[in-house]
Design a protein around this motif. Sequence first.
Motif, PDB file in Angstrom:
ATOM      1  N   GLU A   1       4.365   0.153  12.121  1.00  0.00           N
ATOM      2  CA  GLU A   1       5.192  -0.877  11.483  1.00  0.00           C
ATOM      3  C   GLU A   1       4.779  -1.007  10.020  1.00  0.00           C
ATOM      4  N   ARG A   2       5.741  -1.327   9.172  1.00  0.00           N
ATOM      5  CA  ARG A   2       5.447  -1.571   7.762  1.00  0.00           C
ATOM      6  C   ARG A   2       6.462  -2.542   7.206  1.00  0.00           C
ATOM      7  N   LEU A   3       5.985  -3.498   6.428  1.00  0.00           N
ATOM      8  CA  LEU A   3       6.857  -4.424   5.724  1.00  0.00           C
ATOM      9  C   LEU A   3       6.630  -4.260   4.231  1.00  0.00           C
ATOM     10  N   SER A   4       7.700  -4.189   3.474  1.00  0.00           N
ATOM     11  CA  SER A   4       7.573  -4.071   2.018  1.00  0.00           C
ATOM     12  C   SER A   4       8.757  -4.756   1.364  1.00  0.00           C
ATOM     13  N   ARG A   5       8.584  -5.056   0.102  1.00  0.00           N
ATOM     14  CA  ARG A   5       9.648  -5.687  -0.665  1.00  0.00           C
ATOM     15  C   ARG A   5       9.879  -4.931  -1.963  1.00  0.00           C
ATOM     16  N   ARG A   6      11.033  -5.160  -2.539  1.00  0.00           N
ATOM     17  CA  ARG A   6      11.325  -4.551  -3.838  1.00  0.00           C
ATOM     18  C   ARG A   6      10.278  -5.015  -4.844  1.00  0.00           C
ATOM     19  N   GLY A   7       9.738  -4.071  -5.583  1.00  0.00           N
ATOM     20  CA  GLY A   7       8.702  -4.390  -6.554  1.00  0.00           C
ATOM     21  C   GLY A   7       7.305  -4.181  -6.040  1.00  0.00           C
ATOM     22  N   SER A   8       7.172  -3.864  -4.734  1.00  0.00           N
ATOM     23  CA  SER A   8       5.841  -3.584  -4.179  1.00  0.00           C
ATOM     24  C   SER A   8       5.297  -2.290  -4.774  1.00  0.00           C
ATOM     25  N   VAL A   9       3.986  -2.152  -4.769  1.00  0.00           N
ATOM     26  CA  VAL A   9       3.366  -0.931  -5.283  1.00  0.00           C
ATOM     27  C   VAL A   9       3.676   0.231  -4.339  1.00  0.00           C
ATOM     28  N   ALA A  10       3.433   1.439  -4.831  1.00  0.00           N
ATOM     29  CA  ALA A  10       3.664   2.631  -4.017  1.00  0.00           C
ATOM     30  C   ALA A  10       2.811   2.592  -2.755  1.00  0.00           C
ATOM     31  N   ASN A  11       3.422   2.995  -1.648  1.00  0.00           N
ATOM     32  CA  ASN A  11       2.711   3.016  -0.370  1.00  0.00           C
ATOM     33  C   ASN A  11       3.121   4.273   0.381  1.00  0.00           C
ATOM     34  N   ARG A  12       2.179   5.178   0.601  1.00  0.00           N
ATOM     35  CA  ARG A  12       2.489   6.442   1.281  1.00  0.00           C
ATOM     36  C   ARG A  12       2.655   6.270   2.785  1.00  0.00           C
ATOM     37  N   ALA A  13       2.215   5.146   3.324  1.00  0.00           N
ATOM     38  CA  ALA A  13       2.348   4.916   4.765  1.00  0.00           C
ATOM     39  C   ALA A  13       3.815   4.668   5.097  1.00  0.00           C
ATOM     40  N   ARG A  14       4.320   5.386   6.073  1.00  0.00           N
ATOM     41  CA  ARG A  14       5.690   5.237   6.548  1.00  0.00           C
ATOM     42  C   ARG A  14       5.660   4.997   8.046  1.00  0.00           C
ATOM     43  N   VAL A  15       6.637   4.237   8.552  1.00  0.00           N
ATOM     44  CA  VAL A  15       6.725   4.042   9.991  1.00  0.00           C
ATOM     45  C   VAL A  15       6.907   5.399  10.658  1.00  0.00           C
ATOM     46  N   ALA A  16       6.088   5.670  11.654  1.00  0.00           N
ATOM     47  CA  ALA A  16       6.031   6.947  12.368  1.00  0.00           C
ATOM     48  C   ALA A  16       5.385   8.038  11.522  1.00  0.00           C
ATOM     49  N   GLY A  17       4.799   7.655  10.394  1.00  0.00           N
ATOM     50  CA  GLY A  17       4.059   8.599   9.571  1.00  0.00           C
ATOM     51  C   GLY A  17       2.585   8.565   9.905  1.00  0.00           C
ATOM     52  N   ARG A  18       1.897   9.623   9.502  1.00  0.00           N
ATOM     53  CA  ARG A  18       0.478   9.756   9.809  1.00  0.00           C
ATOM     54  C   ARG A  18      -0.328   9.976   8.529  1.00  0.00           C
ATOM     55  N   MET A  19      -1.591   9.559   8.585  1.00  0.00           N
ATOM     56  CA  MET A  19      -2.517   9.835   7.499  1.00  0.00           C
ATOM     57  C   MET A  19      -3.879  10.170   8.088  1.00  0.00           C
ATOM     58  N   PRO A  20      -4.619  11.095   7.465  1.00  0.00           N
ATOM     59  CA  PRO A  20      -5.986  11.374   7.922  1.00  0.00           C
ATOM     60  C   PRO A  20      -6.837  10.116   7.860  1.00  0.00           C
ATOM     61  N   ILE A  21      -7.736   9.974   8.794  1.00  0.00           N
ATOM     62  CA  ILE A  21      -8.552   8.761   8.883  1.00  0.00           C
ATOM     63  C   ILE A  21      -9.321   8.490   7.604  1.00  0.00           C
ATOM     64  N   HIS A  22      -9.938   9.525   7.023  1.00  0.00           N
ATOM     65  CA  HIS A  22     -10.874   9.301   5.921  1.00  0.00           C
ATOM     66  C   HIS A  22     -10.204   8.940   4.606  1.00  0.00           C
ATOM     67  N   ILE A  23      -8.857   9.070   4.502  1.00  0.00           N
ATOM     68  CA  ILE A  23      -8.194   8.671   3.265  1.00  0.00           C
ATOM     69  C   ILE A  23      -7.329   7.428   3.467  1.00  0.00           C
ATOM     70  N   SER A  24      -7.471   6.802   4.613  1.00  0.00           N
ATOM     71  CA  SER A  24      -6.667   5.629   4.938  1.00  0.00           C
ATOM     72  C   SER A  24      -7.569   4.463   5.319  1.00  0.00           C
ATOM     73  N   SER A  25      -7.379   3.323   4.671  1.00  0.00           N
ATOM     74  CA  SER A  25      -8.180   2.154   5.041  1.00  0.00           C
ATOM     75  C   SER A  25      -7.904   1.763   6.490  1.00  0.00           C
ATOM     76  N   ALA A  26      -6.658   1.906   6.922  1.00  0.00           N
ATOM     77  CA  ALA A  26      -6.341   1.611   8.322  1.00  0.00           C
ATOM     78  C   ALA A  26      -7.075   2.568   9.249  1.00  0.00           C
ATOM     79  N   GLY A  27      -7.119   3.851   8.876  1.00  0.00           N
ATOM     80  CA  GLY A  27      -7.827   4.839   9.685  1.00  0.00           C
ATOM     81  C   GLY A  27      -9.305   4.529   9.806  1.00  0.00           C
ATOM     82  N   LEU A  28      -9.926   4.134   8.700  1.00  0.00           N
ATOM     83  CA  LEU A  28     -11.350   3.794   8.730  1.00  0.00           C
ATOM     84  C   LEU A  28     -11.604   2.551   9.574  1.00  0.00           C
TER      85      LEU A  28
END
Length: 250
Positions: A117-144
Motif C-alpha cells: 500500500e502507498r499513499l501520496s499527494r501532489r507535491g510529495s517528494v519522489a518515491n520509488r516504492a510502488r504498490v506491488a513493487g519490490r526493493m532490496p532490503i538493504h536500500i529500503s528503510s522498510a526492508g531494514l
Amino acid sequence: MANSASGDSVVDRVVRIIEAFPEGSTSLQLSELAETAGLPLASAHRLVRQLADHGLLELGVGGNVRLGMRLWELVNRNSPTLALRQAAVPFMEDIQLVLNQNVNLAVLDGWEALFVERLSRRGSVANRARVAGRMPIHISSAGLALMANQPRGQQAEYLEQFSDPAEKVTADVVRHLLAETAQQGYAQLAGVVDPDTWGIAVPVMDGKRRTVAALGVVVPLAEMRLQALVPALQTAARGIGRQLGEQRKA
C-alpha cells in the motif's frame, strides 16, 4: 499435469504469460507477449484464448492482449494482505494528513520488501516504492525495519548473499544497518535511492510480537524531523497491530 516438448508445464507457461506484462502496462501485442514469455506464437495464442475464456485475459482485435478484470478481482478479493491493508490505511491517512508526504506499507517476501500500500499527494517528494513493487532490503528503510526484527537464523541466511568483500555493500555493512535499526526501534536511510529524500520506517507487530509489516514515510532530506516522525510512526504501528488483533477476534 501435461508438459510441453521443452519440459515445462502448463502452469509454468501460464505464469510466464502473466509475468510478461511489464510494470505499469496492462496490454501487449500477442507476438510481443509470446516473445517475452519465451513461447511459440501458436502456443501463446492457444493459452491466451483459454485464459480469456475465464476472464483472466482479454484478446482484442489485431492481436492485442490485455489483463482481464477478473484477474484484478480475484487478486484483490483474496489478497493475503487485505486484512493488513484494511487495518493500516486509516492510520496511514492520519500520518499523510500531517506530513503531506508519501506513506507506505511493506511486507517481507524473500530478501525483498514488497510494498502492499502507498499513499501520496501532489507535491510529495519522489518515491520509488510502488504498490506491488519490490526493493532490496538493504536500500529500503522498510526492508531494514522488517529484517532487523526477524529471527537471527533468518538474518544470518540473508547476510550470506553479501559474500564478496570487493563489493561496496558487504555483510558487515548490512549487519551494522540491521543492528542499528534493532537498537533504535526504527530504520532510516538518507539519500540512498534518491539523493534528496530520507526514508524512515518502523516495524508493525501483531499480538504475538511478530513483525508482520513495516510502516514508512519518505520525506524531503531538508525537512527531516526524526523527533516528530518516529513517535508518530510508532504510535500508528501500534494502532495497526491492535486493529489486526481485533480483526482476528471478530
